[in-house]
Motif scaffolding. Sequence first.
Motif, PDB file in Angstrom:
ATOM      1  N   ILE A 300      -0.259  -4.649  -8.724  1.00  0.00           N
ATOM      2  CA  ILE A 300      -0.173  -6.130  -8.100  1.00  0.00           C
ATOM      3  C   ILE A 300       0.424  -6.950  -9.186  1.00  0.00           C
ATOM      4  O   ILE A 300       1.198  -7.988  -9.277  1.00  0.00           O
ATOM      5  N   VAL A 368      -0.470 -13.478   1.102  1.00  0.00           N
ATOM      6  CA  VAL A 368      -0.755 -12.172   1.201  1.00  0.00           C
ATOM      7  C   VAL A 368      -1.948 -11.816   1.663  1.00  0.00           C
ATOM      8  O   VAL A 368      -3.042 -12.148   1.103  1.00  0.00           O
ATOM      9  N   TRP A 389      -0.708  -6.837   4.426  1.00  0.00           N
ATOM     10  CA  TRP A 389      -1.072  -5.868   3.681  1.00  0.00           C
ATOM     11  C   TRP A 389      -2.368  -5.384   4.245  1.00  0.00           C
ATOM     12  O   TRP A 389      -3.651  -5.533   3.759  1.00  0.00           O
ATOM     13  N   LEU A 412       5.078  -6.525   3.864  1.00  0.00           N
ATOM     14  CA  LEU A 412       4.729  -5.962   2.499  1.00  0.00           C
ATOM     15  C   LEU A 412       4.336  -4.639   2.406  1.00  0.00           C
ATOM     16  O   LEU A 412       4.937  -3.593   2.196  1.00  0.00           O
ATOM     17  N   VAL A 428       5.552  -5.069  -4.217  1.00  0.00           N
ATOM     18  CA  VAL A 428       4.879  -6.559  -4.528  1.00  0.00           C
ATOM     19  C   VAL A 428       5.984  -7.576  -4.823  1.00  0.00           C
ATOM     20  O   VAL A 428       5.950  -8.626  -4.051  1.00  0.00           O
TER      21      VAL A 428
END
Length: 478
Positions: A300, A368, A389, A412, A428
Amino acid sequence: MEKTEVVFVPIYGVGHLFSSVELAKRLIHRDDRLSITVLCMRPPSFYGVDPYVESLAASNPSIRFIGLPQVDPPSPEVYNGPEGFISLFVESYKPHVRHALTQLMSPGSGAHTVRVAGMVIDLFCTSMIDVANEFGIPSYLFFTSGAGLLGLMLHLPTLDTQIPTGTELKDAETELKFPNFVNPVPPFSLPKPLWNRKEHGYTWFVYHGRRFKEVKGIIINTFAEFESHAVNSLSDGQTPAIYPVGPLVQLEGLSHSLSDHTRTQYSEIMKWLDDQPPSSVVLLCFGSMGGFDEAQVKEIAIGLERSGYRFLWSLRQARVGMPMPNAYPNPKEVLPDGFLERTEGRGFICGWVPQVKVLAHPAIGGFVSHCGWNSTLESLWYGVPLATWPLYAEQHLNAFQLVKELGLAVELRLEYRNGVDLASAEEVERGMRSLMAADSEVRTRVREMGEKSRAVLVEGGSSFVSLGRLIEDLMHNN
């Protein structure tokens, strides 16, 4: 004036408690003939939500909170998974709920007998239907997630009879059709407990889905304009009355429950955001139960750095077993060498964030998210686009719905990856760029849906009308 009493029985999860109290507040604000009592189960010690309950009680004096006695949690040999744990834990509270209702409905000296017009139970509390029936009280399901998952759970008992013995949903050769979804659902977008029919989690999902049809009405934390197909599919003549009354969003926060350290962190976060340009920051936050191991943290971080975007990252350890995840004691030890120095000024890393307050800040341009239902509604409310996510529970189904059904999120991660859970830095970075594109169709659609989410709550709006129907039903019971 004698009040009409409504009793709530939520489970102890923070998100469930928040939305239950928001519903209670909206009911008594709309009609002062109503009185609300919330029966609070005491969670296992490792859940640590007692301060939240205390804060809810302190900040909502018009609602009566009754703490129920502590019970021993079921042993791992019996419950075999979180769905079984919660369901059996709730089952063990039936005697205490029965006692609380007896006390509530027994007149004191010179007092009138309290008439309970309805018991509002959480989606994992269907065993409480039995207690309501004993007292002759109509029961209402409060479904804290969306109409998509509700429709799936209602259809699951029927689907279970149609699938050949020995066949598992995860091994289905074709995507699965559900009346509440326009598109077929891939098996790996289903909640993980549904993959294997031999698992206890699957059995509990079928059990609850079957019992949903025993209630007088189902209250859903959604609105018709958001999940139009799913909501319409529930008007099939076989489902109890449906009341979409959302979005029920906890906008004020819980200032009573913040420690001195958390208050300081809150001030630092908001001050940092104040110094950032409008719509320039990506929020990464994965709910009260979401966290990552060191390998995923590094991916990440690399993706964030390569993207070049500003970010506010709620960085927490992966959850092991039932306890809640914690912040990393020293984030520098798990981040790539030199990451904090290279991103200084454009990134802020912390263990906890005041999510609603952050989403409301003009500096936030993307989110996110793990796609928990409360987080989804909050992002829509403030018109902040999501990158999906999902991590656990129904989140993969929510993500599928947002991306494939509604076009309201950027993909994602979407499905479980057959045991390959590590998202690469490239994924990412790609997700960041898609999320933060200023001219994206998703951004426009989310902004428009955010406006609708507010309009449905004012007089004449669909959720305003639905709440009115619910109140009329409750008063009729009385």
